[in-house]
Design a protein around this motif. Structure first.
Motif, PDB file in Angstrom:
ATOM      1  N   UNK A  75      18.809 -66.422  47.765  1.00 47.37           N
ATOM      2  CA  UNK A  75      17.897 -65.428  48.330  1.00 47.37           C
ATOM      3  C   UNK A  75      18.450 -64.016  48.142  1.00 47.37           C
ATOM      4  N   UNK A  76      19.762 -63.857  48.304  1.00 56.43           N
ATOM      5  CA  UNK A  76      20.398 -62.559  48.106  1.00 56.43           C
ATOM      6  C   UNK A  76      20.174 -62.070  46.683  1.00 56.43           C
ATOM      7  N   UNK A  77      20.269 -62.964  45.719  1.00 57.73           N
ATOM      8  CA  UNK A  77      20.014 -62.582  44.325  1.00 57.73           C
ATOM      9  C   UNK A  77      18.570 -62.150  44.117  1.00 57.73           C
ATOM     10  N   UNK A  78      17.636 -62.841  44.787  1.00 53.12           N
ATOM     11  CA  UNK A  78      16.220 -62.466  44.662  1.00 53.12           C
ATOM     12  C   UNK A  78      15.943 -61.116  45.302  1.00 53.12           C
ATOM     13  N   UNK A  79      16.665 -60.786  46.374  1.00 56.52           N
ATOM     14  CA  UNK A  79      16.444 -59.512  47.072  1.00 56.52           C
ATOM     15  C   UNK A  79      17.055 -58.324  46.350  1.00 56.52           C
ATOM     16  N   UNK A  80      18.001 -58.569  45.443  1.00 55.08           N
ATOM     17  CA  UNK A  80      18.677 -57.466  44.757  1.00 55.08           C
ATOM     18  C   UNK A  80      18.693 -57.716  43.239  1.00 55.08           C
ATOM     19  N   UNK A  81      17.519 -57.899  42.637  1.00 56.01           N
ATOM     20  CA  UNK A  81      17.493 -58.242  41.200  1.00 56.01           C
ATOM     21  C   UNK A  81      18.038 -57.099  40.348  1.00 56.01           C
ATOM     22  N   UNK A  82      18.922 -57.445  39.425  1.00 56.60           N
ATOM     23  CA  UNK A  82      19.424 -56.456  38.477  1.00 56.60           C
ATOM     24  C   UNK A  82      20.341 -55.412  39.063  1.00 56.60           C
ATOM     25  N   UNK A  83      20.808 -55.588  40.302  1.00 55.11           N
ATOM     26  CA  UNK A  83      21.658 -54.580  40.931  1.00 55.11           C
ATOM     27  C   UNK A  83      22.859 -55.251  41.591  1.00 55.11           C
ATOM     28  N   UNK A  84      23.867 -55.607  40.808  1.00 60.56           N
ATOM     29  CA  UNK A  84      24.998 -56.330  41.380  1.00 60.56           C
ATOM     30  C   UNK A  84      25.765 -55.547  42.439  1.00 60.56           C
ATOM     31  N   UNK A  85      25.815 -54.224  42.302  1.00 61.69           N
ATOM     32  CA  UNK A  85      26.527 -53.435  43.312  1.00 61.69           C
ATOM     33  C   UNK A  85      25.796 -53.500  44.651  1.00 61.69           C
ATOM     34  N   UNK A  86      24.471 -53.363  44.626  1.00 61.68           N
ATOM     35  CA  UNK A  86      23.699 -53.489  45.872  1.00 61.68           C
ATOM     36  C   UNK A  86      23.848 -54.885  46.450  1.00 61.68           C
ATOM     37  N   UNK A  87      23.896 -55.897  45.572  1.00 68.19           N
ATOM     38  CA  UNK A  87      24.051 -57.275  46.036  1.00 68.19           C
ATOM     39  C   UNK A  87      25.393 -57.446  46.753  1.00 68.19           C
ATOM     40  N   UNK A  88      26.456 -56.889  46.184  1.00 70.02           N
ATOM     41  CA  UNK A  88      27.778 -57.039  46.799  1.00 70.02           C
ATOM     42  C   UNK A  88      27.856 -56.273  48.114  1.00 70.02           C
ATOM     43  N   UNK A  89      27.301 -55.071  48.155  1.00 72.02           N
ATOM     44  CA  UNK A  89      27.332 -54.320  49.422  1.00 72.02           C
ATOM     45  C   UNK A  89      26.486 -55.022  50.491  1.00 72.02           C
ATOM     46  N   UNK A  90      25.371 -55.625  50.089  1.00 73.71           N
ATOM     47  CA  UNK A  90      24.551 -56.385  51.041  1.00 73.71           C
ATOM     48  C   UNK A  90      25.311 -57.610  51.534  1.00 73.71           C
ATOM     49  N   UNK A  91      25.987 -58.277  50.634  1.00 72.00           N
ATOM     50  CA  UNK A  91      26.806 -59.432  51.012  1.00 72.00           C
ATOM     51  C   UNK A  91      27.841 -59.031  52.056  1.00 72.00           C
ATOM     52  N   UNK A  92      28.565 -57.958  51.799  1.00 72.68           N
ATOM     53  CA  UNK A  92      29.583 -57.485  52.743  1.00 72.68           C
ATOM     54  C   UNK A  92      28.952 -57.163  54.093  1.00 72.68           C
TER      55      UNK A  92
END
Length: 197
Positions: A75-92
């Motif tokens: 789900x995190x990948x679907x919420x932040x498509x194409x933006x690995x930095x946003x994905x990592x900050x969201x994960x944190x």
């Protein structure tokens, strides 16, 4: 006309849900089968029809958590498509929020590994598989960023996550766990700043 009652969940699901809650709150070894069936509103024979032993029930509970966390990653990948930095900050951010929750008692799979140190025990096997899968996913995410030594950064973030969760047991939500998000983002920023131009 009487309103329709929601359908009652199967006994196996009630047992699994109750066991997950009790195991997480009090520890796996501290909770007996008698307590689980009493709280789930089922009989012992119905529990053993679904789970051949307490170890089988423990494995089911841990695998369910594993699967749910992997779904959360998807789900995190679907919420932040194409933006690995946003994905990592969201994960944190989301791990930090979970760690600050008043009901947080650490990582259920780490807790299980501590309770079952014997190699090959089903609980330990699932916990080790989970930790391996989480590390692999985090490394794959960090490798998409322009940072030197992505494995080192991923391992640093994992250590912060694990340390924050463990510190909740002794220091509560206002102890070192409260600083995890700030420290993790500072670590990430330091690696980004060290990226070659």
């Amino acid at each position: 006309m009487k309103p329709l009652l929601p359908p009652r969940q199967p006994a196996s699901e009630r047992v699994s849900r109750t066991a997950r809650r009790l195991f997480y709150r009090r520890g796996i070894r501290a909770v007996g089968v008698e307590e689980i069936v009493a709280e789930a509103g089922v009989t012992k024979p119905s529990l053993y029809r679904s789970f051949s032993s307490k170890d089988a029930l423990v494995a089911n509970c841990l695998q369910t958590r594993f699967d749910r966390i992997m779904s959360w990653w998807d789900d995190l990948e679907l919420r932040t498509p194409g933006d690995p930095l946003a994905r990592l900050r969201t994960l944190i951010s989301e791990v930090a929020r979970e760690t600050r929750s008043p009901t947080h008692r650490g990582c259920a799979l780490t807790n299980a590994a501590v309770e079952f140190p014997e190699p090959g025990h089903p609980a330990r096997t699932i916990a080790e598989s989970y930790k391996g899968a989480m590390r692999a996913r985090l490394i794959a995410l960090v490798e998409q960023l322009p940072v030197p030594e992505p494995v080192l950064l991923a391992d640093g973030i994992i250590l912060l996550f694990e340390g924050a969760r463990a510190s909740r047991h002794t220091s509560g939500a206002q102890g070192p766990a409260a600083s995890m998000e700030t420290v993790a983002n500072a670590l990430l920023d330091a690696f980004l700043a060290a990226s070659p131009a």
